[in-house]
Design a protein around this motif. Structure first.
Motif, short mmCIF file in Angstrom:
data_model
loop_
_atom_site.label_atom_id
_atom_site.label_comp_id
_atom_site.label_asym_id
_atom_site.label_seq_id
_atom_site.Cartn_x
_atom_site.Cartn_y
_atom_site.Cartn_z
N GLN A 1 0.17 4.12 1.39
CA GLN A 1 0.16 4.75 2.72
C GLN A 1 -0.26 3.71 3.75
OE1 GLN A 1 -1.49 8.66 2.66
NE2 GLN A 1 -1.93 8.70 4.85
N GLU A 2 0.53 3.58 4.83
CA GLU A 2 0.26 2.55 5.83
C GLU A 2 0.50 3.11 7.24
OE1 GLU A 2 1.86 -1.98 6.95
OE2 GLU A 2 2.64 -0.98 5.17
N THR A 3 -0.40 2.81 8.17
CA THR A 3 -0.19 3.21 9.57
C THR A 3 0.61 2.10 10.25
OG1 THR A 3 -2.19 4.52 9.61
CG2 THR A 3 -1.35 3.80 11.74
N PRO B 1 0.84 -1.21 0.00
CA PRO B 1 0.00 0.00 0.00
C PRO B 1 0.87 1.26 0.00
CG PRO B 1 -0.08 -1.11 2.15
CD PRO B 1 0.65 -2.01 1.22
#
Ligand code: MD3
Ligand code: FE
Length: 216
Positions: A15-17, A13
């Protein structure tokens, strides 16, 4: 089809937290890599990479320099931020516009709209160099995030919790990855495992990490 493998290998992905307040922006710095590297060469011509000594008397394997109004320094008397490069007696080089823009745009994407870093610590890793598990707590206002930019050889990043003994997760950080560390994650223990040898097309056998901080 974009390339030969995109039907076989799922893309990571964009953007990943990673943890509460920690956002990985994959490839965020890629479109600026040439500007960033030429600005870096100008900085290191005036403020060379050096291996700082810890208060305990150990020489760090990772070489460091800084740009911006303040720079992180370590010697036998402790860790601190200083406007002056102790090697030259001059102020640290100015933070390049392309550095500042990348850091501010990344912080904004992660939800920090008015990030105004006053320090950029620049770390240089060569094969086998590592950064032991530590917390970043020399900054006066840890309510501000830290933005990190990875360039060159990939690294394994270790990320724990508020206690040194908390379990750690490992993440691969690749050339062009940007991570914004805010909220609770700002004070989590973290480190880099010994750098694996390799060859990067632009940086050779080297990894560079930029960390943008609000130190004062
Ligand atoms: C998580 N640098 O300079 S960058 C450092 O790759 C440092 O050179 C490493 O740790 C490097 O202090 C890791 C990722 C990073 C930077 C600062 C953080 C993660 C962080 C501060 C708080 C929590
Ligand atoms: Fe750190």
């Amino acid at each position: 089809m974009q390339d030969l493998f995109s039907n076989l290998i799922p893309a990571l992905p964009e953007q990943e937290t990673l943890a509460e307040g920690a956002v990985l922006l994959r490839g965020e710095a890629l479109s600026h890599e040439r500007d960033l590297l030429s600005a870096l060469a100008q900085i290191t011509a005036r403020a060379a990479f050096r291996n700082m000594v810890t208060p305990g008397g150990f020489t760090m394997s990772v070489a460091m320099t800084n740009c911006g109004p303040l720079g992180w320094v370590s010697d036998r008397s402790g860790y601190r931020y200083s406007p002056v490069d102790p090697l030259t007696g001059e102020n640290w080089p100015t933070m390049p516009e392309c550095f500042l823009k990348l850091a501010q745009d990344a912080a904004a994407k992660a939800g920090y709209q008015n990030f105004t870093p006053d320090a950029c610590l620049i770390n240089r890793y060569e094969p086998k160099n590592k950064l032991s598990l530590h917390q970043d707590k020399d900054e006066k206002s840890p309510e501000h995030p830290i933005v990190s930019v990875s360039l060159g050889l990939p690294a394994t990043f270790q990320f724990g919790g508020l206690k040194r003994t908390d379990p750690v997760l490992k993440y691969a950080l690749q050339h062009g990855d940007v991570v914004v560390w805010g909220g609770p994650s700002r004070l989590y223990y973290h480190g880099i495992t010994p750098l694996k040898d390799g060859e990067h097309p632009l940086l050779g056998r080297t990894r560079i990490n930029l960390t943008f901080r609000k130190a004062a």
